[in-house]
Scaffold this motif. Sequence first.
Motif, PDB file in Angstrom:
ATOM      1  N   ALA A 252       0.831  -1.212   0.000  1.00  0.00           N
ATOM      2  CA  ALA A 252       0.000   0.000   0.000  1.00  0.00           C
ATOM      3  C   ALA A 252       0.861   1.256   0.000  1.00  0.00           C
ATOM      4  O   ALA A 252       0.632   2.191  -0.783  1.00  0.00           O
ATOM      5  CB  ALA A 252      -0.927   0.000   1.215  1.00  0.00           C
ATOM      6  N   TYR A 253       1.853   1.295   0.872  1.00  0.00           N
ATOM      7  CA  TYR A 253       2.752   2.453   0.916  1.00  0.00           C
ATOM      8  C   TYR A 253       3.488   2.610  -0.414  1.00  0.00           C
ATOM      9  O   TYR A 253       3.616   3.720  -0.949  1.00  0.00           O
ATOM     10  CB  TYR A 253       3.759   2.290   2.049  1.00  0.00           C
ATOM     11  N   ALA A 254       3.991   1.506  -0.949  1.00  0.00           N
ATOM     12  CA  ALA A 254       4.781   1.567  -2.186  1.00  0.00           C
ATOM     13  C   ALA A 254       3.944   2.065  -3.356  1.00  0.00           C
ATOM     14  O   ALA A 254       4.399   2.885  -4.152  1.00  0.00           O
ATOM     15  CB  ALA A 254       5.366   0.190  -2.501  1.00  0.00           C
ATOM     16  N   GLN A 255       2.705   1.571  -3.457  1.00  0.00           N
ATOM     17  CA  GLN A 255       1.828   1.972  -4.559  1.00  0.00           C
ATOM     18  C   GLN A 255       1.537   3.464  -4.555  1.00  0.00           C
ATOM     19  O   GLN A 255       1.248   4.043  -5.604  1.00  0.00           O
ATOM     20  CB  GLN A 255       0.515   1.192  -4.496  1.00  0.00           C
ATOM     21  N   ASN A 256       1.631   4.066  -3.396  1.00  0.00           N
ATOM     22  CA  ASN A 256       1.303   5.484  -3.281  1.00  0.00           C
ATOM     23  C   ASN A 256       2.529   6.363  -3.020  1.00  0.00           C
ATOM     24  O   ASN A 256       2.403   7.531  -2.663  1.00  0.00           O
ATOM     25  CB  ASN A 256       0.263   5.675  -2.181  1.00  0.00           C
ATOM     26  N   GLY A 257       3.726   5.773  -3.203  1.00  0.00           N
ATOM     27  CA  GLY A 257       4.959   6.556  -3.170  1.00  0.00           C
ATOM     28  C   GLY A 257       5.571   6.797  -1.808  1.00  0.00           C
ATOM     29  O   GLY A 257       6.508   7.583  -1.691  1.00  0.00           O
ATOM     30  N   TYR A 258       5.075   6.123  -0.757  1.00  0.00           N
ATOM     31  CA  TYR A 258       5.603   6.333   0.593  1.00  0.00           C
ATOM     32  C   TYR A 258       6.659   5.267   0.904  1.00  0.00           C
ATOM     33  O   TYR A 258       6.421   4.320   1.668  1.00  0.00           O
ATOM     34  CB  TYR A 258       4.470   6.286   1.621  1.00  0.00           C
ATOM     35  N   ILE A 259       7.828   5.418   0.320  1.00  0.00           N
ATOM     36  CA  ILE A 259       8.852   4.379   0.416  1.00  0.00           C
ATOM     37  C   ILE A 259       9.439   4.301   1.825  1.00  0.00           C
ATOM     38  O   ILE A 259       9.709   3.207   2.337  1.00  0.00           O
ATOM     39  CB  ILE A 259       9.974   4.638  -0.613  1.00  0.00           C
ATOM     40  N   LYS A 260       9.631   5.458   2.459  1.00  0.00           N
ATOM     41  CA  LYS A 260      10.174   5.456   3.821  1.00  0.00           C
ATOM     42  C   LYS A 260       9.238   4.710   4.764  1.00  0.00           C
ATOM     43  O   LYS A 260       9.681   3.914   5.612  1.00  0.00           O
ATOM     44  CB  LYS A 260      10.384   6.895   4.305  1.00  0.00           C
ATOM     45  N   ASP A 261       7.931   4.956   4.642  1.00  0.00           N
ATOM     46  CA  ASP A 261       6.956   4.272   5.484  1.00  0.00           C
ATOM     47  C   ASP A 261       6.933   2.770   5.178  1.00  0.00           C
ATOM     48  O   ASP A 261       6.758   1.952   6.089  1.00  0.00           O
ATOM     49  CB  ASP A 261       5.564   4.864   5.275  1.00  0.00           C
ATOM     50  N   PHE A 266       8.390  -2.704   6.864  1.00  0.00           N
ATOM     51  CA  PHE A 266       9.204  -3.894   6.634  1.00  0.00           C
ATOM     52  C   PHE A 266      10.068  -4.199   7.862  1.00  0.00           C
ATOM     53  O   PHE A 266      10.183  -5.353   8.288  1.00  0.00           O
ATOM     54  CB  PHE A 266      10.090  -3.687   5.404  1.00  0.00           C
ATOM     55  N   ASP A 267      10.665  -3.168   8.445  1.00  0.00           N
ATOM     56  CA  ASP A 267      11.534  -3.350   9.609  1.00  0.00           C
ATOM     57  C   ASP A 267      10.760  -3.802  10.844  1.00  0.00           C
ATOM     58  O   ASP A 267      11.358  -4.320  11.797  1.00  0.00           O
ATOM     59  CB  ASP A 267      12.285  -2.052   9.920  1.00  0.00           C
ATOM     60  N   ALA A 287      10.298   3.196  -6.949  1.00  0.00           N
ATOM     61  CA  ALA A 287      10.877   4.516  -6.665  1.00  0.00           C
ATOM     62  C   ALA A 287      12.213   4.721  -7.368  1.00  0.00           C
ATOM     63  O   ALA A 287      12.918   5.691  -7.091  1.00  0.00           O
ATOM     64  CB  ALA A 287      11.058   4.674  -5.158  1.00  0.00           C
ATOM     65  N   GLN A 288      12.542   3.797  -8.280  1.00  0.00           N
ATOM     66  CA  GLN A 288      13.808   3.876  -9.035  1.00  0.00           C
ATOM     67  C   GLN A 288      15.038   3.825  -8.110  1.00  0.00           C
ATOM     68  O   GLN A 288      16.096   4.349  -8.445  1.00  0.00           O
ATOM     69  CB  GLN A 288      13.853   5.138  -9.894  1.00  0.00           C
ATOM     70  N   MET A 289      14.901   3.198  -6.957  1.00  0.00           N
ATOM     71  CA  MET A 289      16.024   3.045  -6.025  1.00  0.00           C
ATOM     72  C   MET A 289      16.659   1.674  -6.282  1.00  0.00           C
ATOM     73  O   MET A 289      16.519   0.729  -5.486  1.00  0.00           O
ATOM     74  CB  MET A 289      15.530   3.195  -4.583  1.00  0.00           C
TER      75      MET A 289
END
Length: 704
Positions: A252-261, A266-267, A287-289
């Motif tokens: 959910a976070y990834a789909q909406n661009g919240y990579i830090k969250d 994950f942690d 996020a192209q990381m």
Amino acid sequence: MQVYSENGDLGSAKAIFDQIPSHNVVSWNSLIAGFSQHGFMSNADEIFARMPRWSSSSWNSMITGYAQSGDLAGATAMFDRTPEHNVISWNALITGYSDNRMIPEAKGVIFDEMPRREEVSWNALLSAYAQAGHVHLARSTFERMPRHDVVAWTALIAVSGQNGQLEEAEVLYDLIPERDLVAWTALIQAYGVNGQLTESKRVYALMPERNRVSHTAMIIAYSQNGEVVQARKMLDTLPDPDQSTRTSMIVAYAQNGYIKDAREMFDSIKNPDVIACNAMMEAYSSAQMLDHAKAMFDSIKQKTLVSWNTMVAAYAQAGNLDEAKSIFDSIPHKNVVSHNVMVVAYAHNMDLAEARRIFYSMDEKDTVTWTAMVAMLAQHGRLAEAQELFAKMPYRNVVSWNSLIAGMASCGHGMAAVRYLYVMRNEGAKPDHITFMGILIACSHVGLVEEGWTHFTSMQGDHGLIPWREHYCRMVDVLGRAGQLGAARELLETMPFIPDVGAWGSLLGSCKTHSDVKLGTRAAESLLQFDDQSSGPYVLLANMYSSVGRVADALAVRNRMKARGVKKQPGVSLIRVDGVLHRFVAGEASHPRHQEILSELSRLQELMKKAGYQPDTKAVLHSVLDEEKEVLLSYHSEKLAIAFASIACEPGTPIRIMKNLRVCSDCHTATKFLSKLLQREIIVRDGYRFHNFENGTCSCGDYW
């Protein structure tokens, strides 16, 4: 021990196992199942080899483990070694082949050879078709089943929802004799994936009881509809979210661009399994990381096919084909998804020849394969080939139809796109939000104002689809580009959303086209309130001033850009010659054949002028003489690419160019002249649409 195994804490599970003074077959099988289910097949192999005797559960756990890790050869070998095949071992093999998208093998080699089929066997095949998006095969299998349990009904609801057939999913749900939590959850998912979040919430509220799966379904529904905060609130209502639920929140976070969250979630997982790692890798990829994605990939000890395919896709989406191909070649057991990723990768990077080679070499193709190839051909202007391939598709879903409609729209074939909408409906496919985005783009590109209004209003009236913000922006574009700026402004100001960059950008572009300086200035200033560091609004505003002779105002805008440190995004054009991708940037001299290109460009400029070409110097903002402006215009990236193609390609062959920005008026005019002078078809895919130049005319009809 079983609890630790199920939650991925295999170290603790093994420690408890080692403390048991006497192991029975149940304890051995529990440990094997734990390692195999989490992808640690080498550990599972070792434990299996140490067992004093094996039960059917031991063999079936190993078959399932190999299949889940993508090692179908290992799964089949283990199946062949099994002393006695029961329905569970057969079903494990069906599921393994199905999960790896090898549907014909699951059906022909395994299911058809089964000595006895039970409901579980039929459900495994039905689920295989459902997961692959084969709606018709799923329905025909359902109809052939001797009995229907709730699993069969649920699988059919799921595949209908995933393919945009929401009404069908609703009817199926109403027909279920006895509903369980899984059936309720399937309907939540069907509504969520089709943008009907309100209905998902209604069904969730009506559920007689709920479990983690239904909670997770709502988290996914919220995230699919951009409601990340609500998704997190849903997660926080659970007393102790398990790993699966936390993984859905990572997605959910990834789909909406919240990579830090996503990383924080994950942690929070004590012992993340391979599914959680794959989700985090996908988050980094989106996020192209790439460095972080590769580090996560390397950290996975027992990679699944999803791990491999995700990493291939990450490199491919970033345009790094060499790394993508290297990972692809290293995949121990490829499936259809692996090949699909490479087809899309090559096509996305303008290597259609290699995309075709992989496509036609594939032994098995699913709906995604066919749709990806149709989409790529359409996006590269190969409409005849795209239509031919579309007609050959064994099965089509709403995504397939959307791909063809979008291709027609981007190439300026507006009426053809609309006709396909009617054909789609006649064949029983239900249009979704993306379908109507394609239709409105088609109407915008060719000035079909009444047609656009009809389909825009029919979304909610005839199809029960509430228009998104993007649909309103597209309708503003339809009106504005047709010169109906008053109506465009009124729609923008009255739509049920606060106008954003897309809406004001559409209006500004239309104002520039129709020289409405007053409204255009207002649109530009509104745009700059969102982001005053983007060069687009400045350039459009300056071009608009320049086009009506207000040179001082145009220069003032340019000076404002300078004062704020804003640089105009350079035009970049790509062209592939003999398999090599060549990159041209406006004004740069980095190409190894630069001097030859300039010489050819000079020759072509003279021929164009003799044929009546007059440079449109209004497109240049620089405060220089018209003669100098002509020189600046001649170094635009697409002209450099065409000059290179003229000396590097065989005479008469089509020239295909991809450009990052919208083509300017001067380059558009020049390319029309060049198509006639060179007697070549020139296809330019700019940042907005396709332009097919041939014999002095353009497919857009000068309406772009």
